[in-house]
Design a protein around this motif. Structure first.
Motif, mmCIF file in Angstrom:
data_model
loop_
_atom_site.group_PDB
_atom_site.id
_atom_site.type_symbol
_atom_site.label_atom_id
_atom_site.label_comp_id
_atom_site.label_asym_id
_atom_site.label_seq_id
_atom_site.Cartn_x
_atom_site.Cartn_y
_atom_site.Cartn_z
ATOM 1 N N PHE A 162 0.562 -5.744 -3.416
ATOM 2 C CA PHE A 162 0.637 -4.515 -2.613
ATOM 3 C C PHE A 162 -0.709 -4.026 -2.121
ATOM 4 O O PHE A 162 -0.810 -2.977 -1.509
ATOM 5 N N THR A 163 -1.774 -4.792 -2.334
ATOM 6 C CA THR A 163 -3.070 -4.432 -1.756
ATOM 7 C C THR A 163 -3.963 -5.664 -1.683
ATOM 8 O O THR A 163 -3.888 -6.545 -2.538
ATOM 9 N N ASP A 164 -4.839 -5.709 -0.643
ATOM 10 C CA ASP A 164 -5.814 -6.788 -0.539
ATOM 11 C C ASP A 164 -7.239 -6.244 -0.499
ATOM 12 O O ASP A 164 -8.188 -6.983 -0.255
ATOM 13 N N ASP A 165 -7.385 -4.962 -0.758
ATOM 14 C CA ASP A 165 -8.698 -4.316 -0.696
ATOM 15 C C ASP A 165 -9.292 -4.249 -2.099
ATOM 16 O O ASP A 165 -8.705 -3.614 -2.984
ATOM 17 N N PRO A 166 -10.451 -4.883 -2.334
ATOM 18 C CA PRO A 166 -11.071 -4.813 -3.666
ATOM 19 C C PRO A 166 -11.296 -3.378 -4.145
ATOM 20 O O PRO A 166 -11.243 -3.105 -5.345
ATOM 21 N N ASP A 221 -9.339 -1.002 -3.964
ATOM 22 C CA ASP A 221 -8.113 -0.462 -4.557
ATOM 23 C C ASP A 221 -7.955 -0.866 -6.014
ATOM 24 O O ASP A 221 -7.124 -0.302 -6.730
ATOM 25 N N LYS A 222 -8.734 -1.862 -6.448
ATOM 26 C CA LYS A 222 -8.593 -2.336 -7.824
ATOM 27 C C LYS A 222 -9.357 -1.432 -8.788
ATOM 28 O O LYS A 222 -10.327 -1.831 -9.445
ATOM 29 N N ASN A 223 -8.890 -0.207 -8.814
ATOM 30 C CA ASN A 223 -9.389 0.798 -9.753
ATOM 31 C C ASN A 223 -8.168 1.648 -10.076
ATOM 32 O O ASN A 223 -7.467 2.092 -9.168
ATOM 33 N N VAL A 224 -7.882 1.867 -11.341
ATOM 34 C CA VAL A 224 -6.620 2.510 -11.687
ATOM 35 C C VAL A 224 -6.510 3.932 -11.149
ATOM 36 O O VAL A 224 -5.412 4.492 -11.085
ATOM 37 N N PHE A 225 -7.656 4.527 -10.734
ATOM 38 C CA PHE A 225 -7.603 5.868 -10.165
ATOM 39 C C PHE A 225 -7.752 5.864 -8.647
ATOM 40 O O PHE A 225 -7.924 6.910 -8.030
ATOM 41 N N SER A 226 -7.647 4.694 -8.034
ATOM 42 C CA SER A 226 -7.706 4.629 -6.580
ATOM 43 C C SER A 226 -6.418 5.198 -5.984
ATOM 44 O O SER A 226 -5.384 5.310 -6.654
ATOM 45 N N TYR A 227 -6.483 5.545 -4.707
ATOM 46 C CA TYR A 227 -5.324 6.121 -4.018
ATOM 47 C C TYR A 227 -4.120 5.185 -4.094
ATOM 48 O O TYR A 227 -2.995 5.610 -4.417
ATOM 49 N N ILE A 228 -4.317 3.896 -3.818
ATOM 50 C CA ILE A 228 -3.197 2.958 -3.792
ATOM 51 C C ILE A 228 -2.635 2.732 -5.189
ATOM 52 O O ILE A 228 -1.411 2.695 -5.386
ATOM 53 N N MET A 229 -3.503 2.587 -6.186
ATOM 54 C CA MET A 229 -2.987 2.402 -7.548
ATOM 55 C C MET A 229 -2.202 3.631 -8.005
ATOM 56 O O MET A 229 -1.190 3.504 -8.711
ATOM 57 N N LYS A 244 0.843 -1.211 0.000
ATOM 58 C CA LYS A 244 0.000 0.000 0.000
ATOM 59 C C LYS A 244 0.875 1.256 0.000
ATOM 60 O O LYS A 244 1.678 1.459 -0.905
ATOM 61 N N ASP A 245 0.746 2.126 1.027
ATOM 62 C CA ASP A 245 1.557 3.342 1.056
ATOM 63 C C ASP A 245 2.587 3.310 2.187
ATOM 64 O O ASP A 245 2.979 4.347 2.727
ATOM 65 N N ASN A 246 3.053 2.094 2.523
ATOM 66 C CA ASN A 246 4.075 1.960 3.569
ATOM 67 C C ASN A 246 5.386 2.645 3.199
ATOM 68 O O ASN A 246 6.252 2.834 4.073
ATOM 69 N N GLU A 247 5.538 2.989 1.951
ATOM 70 C CA GLU A 247 6.722 3.720 1.524
ATOM 71 C C GLU A 247 6.981 4.929 2.428
ATOM 72 O O GLU A 247 8.134 5.242 2.759
ATOM 73 N N ASP A 248 5.910 5.617 2.835
ATOM 74 C CA ASP A 248 6.071 6.821 3.659
ATOM 75 C C ASP A 248 6.735 6.484 4.993
ATOM 76 O O ASP A 248 7.616 7.214 5.473
ATOM 77 N N LYS A 249 6.311 5.379 5.616
ATOM 78 C CA LYS A 249 6.915 4.969 6.884
ATOM 79 C C LYS A 249 8.377 4.570 6.685
ATOM 80 O O LYS A 249 9.240 4.888 7.512
ATOM 81 N N ALA A 250 8.630 3.866 5.596
ATOM 82 C CA ALA A 250 10.000 3.416 5.334
ATOM 83 C C ALA A 250 10.929 4.598 5.084
ATOM 84 O O ALA A 250 12.085 4.599 5.530
ATOM 85 N N LEU A 302 -12.733 -0.539 -27.085
ATOM 86 C CA LEU A 302 -13.999 -0.310 -26.398
ATOM 87 C C LEU A 302 -13.716 -0.155 -24.905
ATOM 88 O O LEU A 302 -12.652 -0.518 -24.416
ATOM 89 N N TYR A 303 -14.687 0.347 -24.191
ATOM 90 C CA TYR A 303 -14.503 0.599 -22.760
ATOM 91 C C TYR A 303 -14.418 -0.738 -22.017
ATOM 92 O O TYR A 303 -15.357 -1.543 -22.057
ATOM 93 N N PRO A 304 -13.289 -1.011 -21.320
ATOM 94 C CA PRO A 304 -13.158 -2.299 -20.615
ATOM 95 C C PRO A 304 -14.168 -2.414 -19.474
ATOM 96 O O PRO A 304 -14.486 -1.429 -18.801
ATOM 97 N N ASN A 305 -14.632 -3.632 -19.247
ATOM 98 C CA ASN A 305 -15.725 -3.822 -18.285
ATOM 99 C C ASN A 305 -15.277 -4.187 -16.882
ATOM 100 O O ASN A 305 -16.100 -4.306 -15.986
ATOM 101 N N ASP A 306 -13.979 -4.403 -16.648
ATOM 102 C CA ASP A 306 -13.523 -4.705 -15.285
ATOM 103 C C ASP A 306 -12.025 -4.409 -15.171
ATOM 104 O O ASP A 306 -11.346 -4.130 -16.152
ATOM 105 N N PHE A 307 -11.521 -4.451 -13.945
ATOM 106 C CA PHE A 307 -10.128 -4.105 -13.654
ATOM 107 C C PHE A 307 -9.163 -5.007 -14.412
ATOM 108 O O PHE A 307 -8.173 -4.539 -14.990
ATOM 109 N N SER A 308 -9.451 -6.306 -14.420
ATOM 110 C CA SER A 308 -8.585 -7.244 -15.103
ATOM 111 C C SER A 308 -8.473 -6.920 -16.588
ATOM 112 O O SER A 308 -7.387 -6.989 -17.180
ATOM 113 N N THR A 309 -9.586 -6.547 -17.199
ATOM 114 C CA THR A 309 -9.578 -6.230 -18.624
ATOM 115 C C THR A 309 -8.836 -4.925 -18.895
ATOM 116 O O THR A 309 -8.172 -4.772 -19.929
#
Length: 851
Positions: free
Chosen positions: A541-545, A547-555, A46-52, A577-584
């Motif tokens: 780097f993430t287990d939160d569904p 986060d599986k959006n390319v414009f999410s904070y973690i992505m 996730k964003d543990n980089e900041d702590k490191a 065409l517009y992809p229908n899910d994160f995997s696509t």
């Protein structure tokens, strides 16, 4: 006899001011030790980089207790030797300060003969790099890349550790290379320079090698009292004696004891060639230093390849060529740019590097560029490149900044240059040394420059200091002042017709893929296109569904190129065409990346001779991130890497089509005319002539053939060259060339439902193939190919009911490696070999599924 005792055991470390000691591994780093011992969280999660990052505001200390080795008592000299310290340290032995270090890229030595006791304590105190650059920047606000932390140019440490547009802010520290005690009497060998004379080498028309290669040796000896050099020619003035033993690739041995000729002759030399041009035989060279009584004092041993290597910048009809020339043969460089393999250097080892370079050879690389914002690679990197035939373009470690050339800084960097040139100059794979990354171009623009002296210091460093160091320590290695450059002096760096080019209009300037065809660069050392890593890598780097959006904070935290996720989606909008899910979305991004780079490389290879290099940005990642890499951080191959295997193949057929992408008018600008035609080209990057049959077929979306033909040699375009080999319409493609066919008109084709397949055959075997459509994939009326797969005998056979573009074969862990993947296929079957990975649970898709 010199002995080396490695101090690789009994290490502990702790944060300064903290009494708790933890186990440490040397070689290793602060982050890898803290992480292994549970003292920090995964910096990539996730964003543990900041702590490191905050951890590096502290100081750390490494402590090792060791007994005095028996060899120390019988030796005149005992040296404490550090191959690599990252970066700011104070060194103490038994409570006495030996000295300080301040350059990650240097070798550090301390004389400890008089300091050794029966029981010894070695302490290496690491000062905070983040505090140092902050203080240095406040005193002298010298600037550099905005992607990195201010002040990074003040510290001789891998610049990308402080952030880059693909890297995190993780300025690790530690004893990242071996520590040893060197015990010796009277003298030891510091280095050996071997120069090669190839005047008597002959290569006949069939590639057979004969004649002789002459070897001249220059020895640099460290005596108890002084340091001096000696060559074979002035050996009579040499106070000590040397023996030389050369073991040929076939095991035969040539030895010279005491009486060494002015030039050593290698009969019937086996020459070293880049991958695809020949073999990579290596000769083992052993130099033994002896005292006046014949007792061995030291041994220097390396592997060398017999070859000549330079860069030609000869003037021609277009400007000045820029190409590697190996053994007199002009090489079209095909490969990618290499960055540090991990932000945590303690994780990098020979096995990790070999796995990466195995994949480079898998994709038919013959070259690799080591980017100048990291660190000089370990010896094993060059050893593997020697073995695999990968020509290395090695940058000196300066990138995207300016530097104040103070007397202390000059002393520091010249010592750095000497250490590294002596260390790597013998490698057959070392193709050239380059002064810096992108500094001539940006300093010329005035970027980062805040005072006139910075431009003056640039010229002194890269056009005076380093060239002189090259002449002294690596006189046979070609030097180039910057990348990109036209040869220096701020003379139009990045000129299309001279030198090397970094081309980023496709990607940074949002130009379409077809823009590549407007240019005929002499050598591209950087060009690229981003994609997302595999979904399984995202899950590292993430287990939160959510986060599986390319414009999410973690992505977006795992994307360091500003608005790049939006840029990918912008290109995607133009293409699919517009992809229908994160995997696509991930799949579509990788297909975009593969198509963008393919479009460029095929064009450049079609124009071999004018263009002589296509080095893609970039090969690898140093953490899990969206980037330009063809292999993601966890080693998963993206679609681009398989595409590279095809378009870097020694023999490649490609199609220069005219269609919607090249018409220059958007769909909604009506009226418009769309040409539909194709010209085929066969590129032959081998040292043998070939004859190839190029066939094409116009097909409908089901894969049914509507019309087919054999592409004819275009004698007019080829200047009357007799390219046809007879009634069978085979095309003669001379060695190291590319050959064009006549144009084929497809004006009558329905671009929305018909496509063209094409292939090149040699002796009845298809060696290269592809497909092309005349519209954008989003408009093409793909039929459902109903893909299915059968696993058998270490192979996978894919069946399609219709035309399938970009067929992806994945297993559950997405780590399958196949002989081909992300390929186009007509209706029918395609069989690929399984190289590695579990095949029990396969899933397939194609561009049809982007919807």
């Amino acid at each position: 006899m010199k002995s080396t005792i490695f101090l690789d055991k009994n290490w502990k470390m702790h944060k300064a001011g903290d009494t708790k000691m933890i186990n440490a591994v040397v070689p290793g780093t602060v982050y890898t030790d803290l992480l292994r011992e549970g003292e920090m969280e995964d910096p990539f999660w996730k964003d543990n980089e900041d702590k490191a990052l905050k951890l590096m505001d502290d100081d750390y200390e490494y402590v090792c207790n060791f007994k005095k080795p028996a060899e120390a008592d019988s030796s005149d000299n005992v040296i404490l030797h550090f191959d690599g310290l990252d970066t700011l340290t104070d060194i103490y032995l038994n409570g006495k300060k030996l000295g300080s270090t301040y350059n990650m890229h240097r070798i550090w030595e301390f004389d400890i003969k008089e300091e050794l006791e029966d029981e010894n304590e070695l302490r290496v105190y690491f000062n905070s790099p983040t505090r140092y650059i902050k203080d240095a920047y406040e005193k002298a606000p010298t600037k550099g890349s905005e992607d990195a932390m201010q002040g990074f140019v003040h510290l001789r440490k891998a610049h990308c550790m402080f952030g880059w547009d693909w890297g995190a802010h993780l300025p690790d520290a530690g004893i990242y290379r071996p520590v040893s005690l060197i015990c010796f009497n009277k003298a030891r060998i510091d280095s050996v320079l071997i120069r090669q004379n190839h005047e008597n080498v002959k290569i006949d028309k069939d590639g057979k090698e004969s004649g002789t290669v002459g070897l001249d040796f220059e020895f640099e000896i460290i005596d108890v009292a002084e340091e001096y050099s000696c060559s074979c020619e002035d050996k009579d003035d040499f106070e000590l004696n040397v023996d030389i033993k050369i073991t040929a690739p076939d095991g035969s041995v040539t030895e010279y004891k005491d009486e060494i000729p002015d030039e050593i002759t290698i009969e019937n030399p086996q020459l070293w060639w880049p991958n695809g041009y020949g073999k990579q035989p290596l000769y083992n060279v052993q130099v033994t230093l002896k005292d006046e009584s014949g007792n061995a004092l030291d041994v220097w041993e390396r592997k060398i390849g017999l070859r000549t290597c330079t860069v030609s910048t000869k003037k021609d009809e277009w400007g000045n060529e820029f190409c590697f020339v190996v053994n007199g043969v002009k090489v079209f460089a095909m490969g990618a740019d290499y960055i540090p393999e991990d932000h945590l250097l303690g994780r990098v080892n020979p096995e990790v590097t070999r796995k990466l370079l195995d994949k480079a050879v898998f994709a038919n690389y013959n070259s690799i560029r080591v980017w100048g914002g990291g660190y000089y690679p370990d010896d094993w990197f060059f050893d593997i490149c020697d073995e695999y035939g990968i020509l290395v373009w090695e940058d000196f470690m300066f990138a995207c900044g300016v530097y104040d050339l103070t007397p202390d800084f000059e002393d520091n960097i010249t010592a750095e240059f000497e250490d590294n040139l002596k260390r790597i100059r013998h490698h057959a794979s070392l193709g050239l040394m380059c002064g810096n990354n992108e500094m001539e171009m940006f300093v010329n623009y005035g970027l980062w420059v805040s005072k006139p002296s910075e431009k003056r210091d640039y010229t002194i460093m890269f056009e005076y200091l380093i060239p002189n160091m090259m002449k002294e320590f690596a006189p046979d290695v070609y030097y180039w002042p910057a990348s990109p450059s036209s040869g220096g002096c701020f003379d139009e760096p990045n000129d299309e017709n001279r030198g090397d080019v970094h081309y980023w209009a496709v990607w940074h300037e949002n130009q379409p893929f077809s823009e590549y065809r407007k240019y005929y660069f002499r050598f591209l050392s950087e060009f690229g296109f981003q994609s997302f890593p595999a979904e399984k890598t995202v899950e590292s780097f993430t287990d939160d569904p959510a986060d599986k959006n390319v414009f999410s904070y973690i992505m977006e935290r795992h994307q360091r190129n500003g608005a790049a996720n939006g840029k990918i989606l912008n290109y995607m909008q133009q293409t699919y065409l517009y992809p229908n899910d994160f995997s696509t979305v991930i799949y579509a991004s990788q297909m975009l990346q593969a198509d963008a780079i393919r479009y460029g490389v095929e064009h450049f290879r079609r124009n071999r001779g004018r263009c002589m290099g296509a080095v893609v940005w970039q090969l690898n990642d140093c953490w899990p991130v969206a980037s330009w890499s063809s292999i993601d951080y966890q080693g998963r191959l993206k679609a681009l890497h398989y595409a590279e295997k095809r378009f870097f193949a020694p023999i490649m057929v490609s199609c220069q089509e005219e269609g919607e992408m090249t018409c220059g008018v958007p769909l909604n600008w009506l009226p418009r005319e769309v040409k539909q035609e194709a010209i085929f080209n066969v590129a032959n990057e081998t040292r043998s002539d070939i004859t190839a049959k190029v066939t094409w077929a116009l097909r409908d979306a089901s894969g049914k053939v509507l019309r087919e033909g054999i592409a004819e040699f275009d004698s007019e375009r080829e200047g009357g060259n007799p390219g046809s080999a007879g009634a069978d319409k085979n095309i003669l493609v001379p060695a190291l060339s590319s050959t064009w066919t006549k144009k084929v008109d497809f004006a009558d084709a329905d671009r929305f439902s018909q496509y063209v397949s094409y292939e090149a055959e040699i002796d009845g075997k298809v060696v290269s193939s592809g497909t092309v459509i005349f519209t954008m994939p989003k408009y093409f009326k793909f039929q459902n190919p109903n893909l299915s797969a059968t696993v058998h005998d270490g192979k996978i056979t894919v069946k399609a009911d219709a035309y399938a573009r970009g067929v992806e074969i994945l297993n559950e862990n997405e780590d399958l490696i196949l002989s081909d993947n992300y390929f186009d296929m007509n209706a029918g079957e395609v069989t690929v070999d399984v190289i590695s990975g579990d095949t029990s649970k396969l899933r397939l898709r194609s561009v049809y599924d982007i919807r």
